[in-house]
Design an enzyme around this catalytic site. Structure first.
Site, short mmCIF file in Angstrom:
data_model
loop_
_atom_site.label_atom_id
_atom_site.label_comp_id
_atom_site.label_asym_id
_atom_site.label_seq_id
_atom_site.Cartn_x
_atom_site.Cartn_y
_atom_site.Cartn_z
CG HIS A 134 -2.12 -0.94 0.98
ND1 HIS A 134 -2.22 -2.15 1.63
CD2 HIS A 134 -3.21 -0.85 0.17
CE1 HIS A 134 -3.34 -2.76 1.24
NE2 HIS A 134 -3.95 -2.00 0.35
CG HIS A 190 -7.48 3.97 -3.51
ND1 HIS A 190 -6.36 4.05 -4.29
CD2 HIS A 190 -7.54 2.68 -3.10
CE1 HIS A 190 -5.78 2.85 -4.36
NE2 HIS A 190 -6.48 2.00 -3.64
CG ASP A 191 -5.32 2.03 -0.45
OD1 ASP A 191 -6.27 1.90 0.34
OD2 ASP A 191 -5.08 1.22 -1.37
CG ASP A 241 -8.43 -1.09 -4.39
OD1 ASP A 241 -7.21 -0.80 -4.46
OD2 ASP A 241 -9.07 -1.08 -3.33
CD GLN A 272 -2.01 -13.55 -5.52
OE1 GLN A 272 -2.55 -12.77 -6.30
NE2 GLN A 272 -1.94 -13.29 -4.22
P1 AMP Z 1 -7.05 -1.81 -0.93
O1 AMP Z 1 -6.61 -2.18 0.44
O2 AMP Z 1 -7.84 -0.55 -1.04
O3 AMP Z 1 -5.91 -1.80 -1.90
O4 AMP Z 1 -8.10 -2.96 -1.33
C1 AMP Z 1 -7.76 -4.04 -2.06
C2 AMP Z 1 -7.71 -5.29 -1.20
O5 AMP Z 1 -7.83 -6.39 -2.08
C3 AMP Z 1 -6.37 -5.49 -0.51
O6 AMP Z 1 -6.28 -4.91 0.75
C4 AMP Z 1 -6.30 -6.99 -0.42
O7 AMP Z 1 -7.02 -7.47 0.66
C5 AMP Z 1 -7.00 -7.44 -1.67
N1 AMP Z 1 -6.03 -7.74 -2.73
C6 AMP Z 1 -5.63 -6.92 -3.73
N2 AMP Z 1 -4.74 -7.54 -4.52
C7 AMP Z 1 -4.58 -8.80 -4.02
C8 AMP Z 1 -3.80 -9.92 -4.40
N3 AMP Z 1 -2.99 -9.90 -5.48
N4 AMP Z 1 -3.90 -11.04 -3.64
C9 AMP Z 1 -4.71 -11.11 -2.57
N5 AMP Z 1 -5.47 -10.07 -2.16
C10 AMP Z 1 -5.41 -8.93 -2.87
ZN ZN Z 2 -6.02 0.08 -2.90
#
Ligand code: AMP
Ligand code: ZN
Length: 354
Positions: A86, A128-129, A255, A306
């Protein structure tokens, strides 16, 4: 050419003209953010990608360029660079992925979006983060973190990202990117941005997914046909709300777009995301807490993490998105290729265990 236009000082200042053109191909589904990072430095990625998008889509008609530049550099700095995942690089990835949606999905035309709406979508991606601590909402809630207390355990981080960003904008004239807007336009943009960022809460996934899925049979939507019917004979308030539902599902899709990227890029993101999960798991272990899902480095299978994420979340979501926006089909092709890779990896992992 956006790179030589007067509104792209950021790009000029970083001597991006000397950077290989291929690295700057923000409108390509093959764009490799990590290669660009190597060339221009992580701290310049979010400002560069964002200013390109704003200049190329004509969004500086609403937002003062100089203020935007101050703002976006300050936001980039507020992302915590020591997080594996993040960071401002992830925000920039979200912005570039949203640009692909706008261009390939022809969002302006299909959803009837205004310049305010499009600007809101990209501002949302940028912030957004913002200030993400590298820990999940659930962790913050369980540890009674002051951010969780402030937001009453509800979309804790998402509320925090938006509120902190608006605090920054209000903190100095230098960051007041909204100074050119009328009171009504500001109100509208603020509402859109708040709703978009709150929509990135993963617990809303099912709701957002079903919004799209449900309308497919109702309106007989297929390969981009009949999407206009959704907007037939609706009043302005309803139109605004439907557009917002689309923006929400699209920002959520951007996202979670790692698996829609070419494999080499996806693998880097996937490694980063599980590294961040494992750091949280380490904290939980040392604090005697129950270790969260996907966060235990001693038991979690990387390929399985994944495959679960793709098959449970990303593939179903993109399958419905492409019914509305068929030219986003490159995403589904990449997902399917990437599934094959992680399946093989999983088999190898299982063989090695035996
Ligand atoms: P954000 O935290 O706003 O980036 O929300 C996206 C969420 O999706 C992340 O916090 C993770 O929980 C999940 N996420 C995104 N990419 C992956 C990935 N490649 N593998 C597993 N979880 C993911
Ligand atoms: Zn995000």
């Amino acid at each position: 050419n956006v790179f030589t236009s007067s509104s792209s000082n950021i790009i000029k200042r970083n001597n991006i003209n000397t950077v290989n053109e291929e690295l700057l191909n923000f409108e390509s589904t093959e764009f490799n953010i990590f290669k660009l990072e190597d060339k221009i430095g992580a701290e310049n990625i979010l400002p560069t990608v964002s200013s390109y998008v704003f200049a190329s889509l004509g969004l500086f008609s609403l937002i003062n360029y100089t203020k935007f530049e101050n703002f976006v550099y300050k936001i980039a700095k507020g992302y915590i660079r020591s997080n594996p995942y993040h960071t401002d690089l992830h925000a920039a990835d979200m912005v570039q992925t949203s640009l692909l949606f706008v261009l390939y999905g022809e969002l302006k035309k299909v959803l009837g979006l205004s310049t305010i709406d499009i600007t809101s979508l990209f501002l949302s991606g940028i912030i957004h983060d913002y200030k993400h601590p590298g820990l999940t909402n659930n962790y913050l809630i369980l540890t009674k973190n002051e951010i969780a207390i402030r937001y009453n355990d509800q979309s804790v981080l998402e509320n925090y990202h938006v509120a902190e960003s608006f605090k920054l904008i209000n903190s100095s004239k230098d960051y007041d990117i909204f100074e050119l807007l009328s009171a009504d336009d500001f109100k509208l943009m603020r509402k859109r941005v708040i709703e978009c960022v709150l929509a990135t809460d993963m617990t809303l996934h099912n709701k957002e997914y079903h919004f799209l899925k449900m309308r497919i049979p109702t309106f007989n939507i297929s390969k981009g046909e009949n999407v206009d019917k959704i907007f037939e004979n609706v009043d302005n308030v309803t139109k605004y709300n439907i557009q917002q539902e689309f923006l929400n599902v699209l920002i959520h899709a951007a996202d979670v777009s790692n698996p829609t990227k070419p494999l080499e890029i996806y693998k880097i993101w996937a490694k980063k995301v599980v590294d961040e999960f494992f750091l949280q798991g380490d904290k939980e272990r040392s604090q005697g807490m129950k270790i969260s899902f996907l966060c235990d480095r001693n038991t979690v299978s990387f390929p399985q993490s994944q495959l679960g994420f793709i098959e449970g979340i990303v593939l179903p979501l993109y399958n419905v998105i492409v019914e509305y926006f068929p030219n986003i089909g490159y995403s589904v092709s990449n997902i399917n290729g990437n599934i094959e890779y992680f399946k093989k990896l999983k088999e190898e992992e299982e063989k090695n265990k035996k």
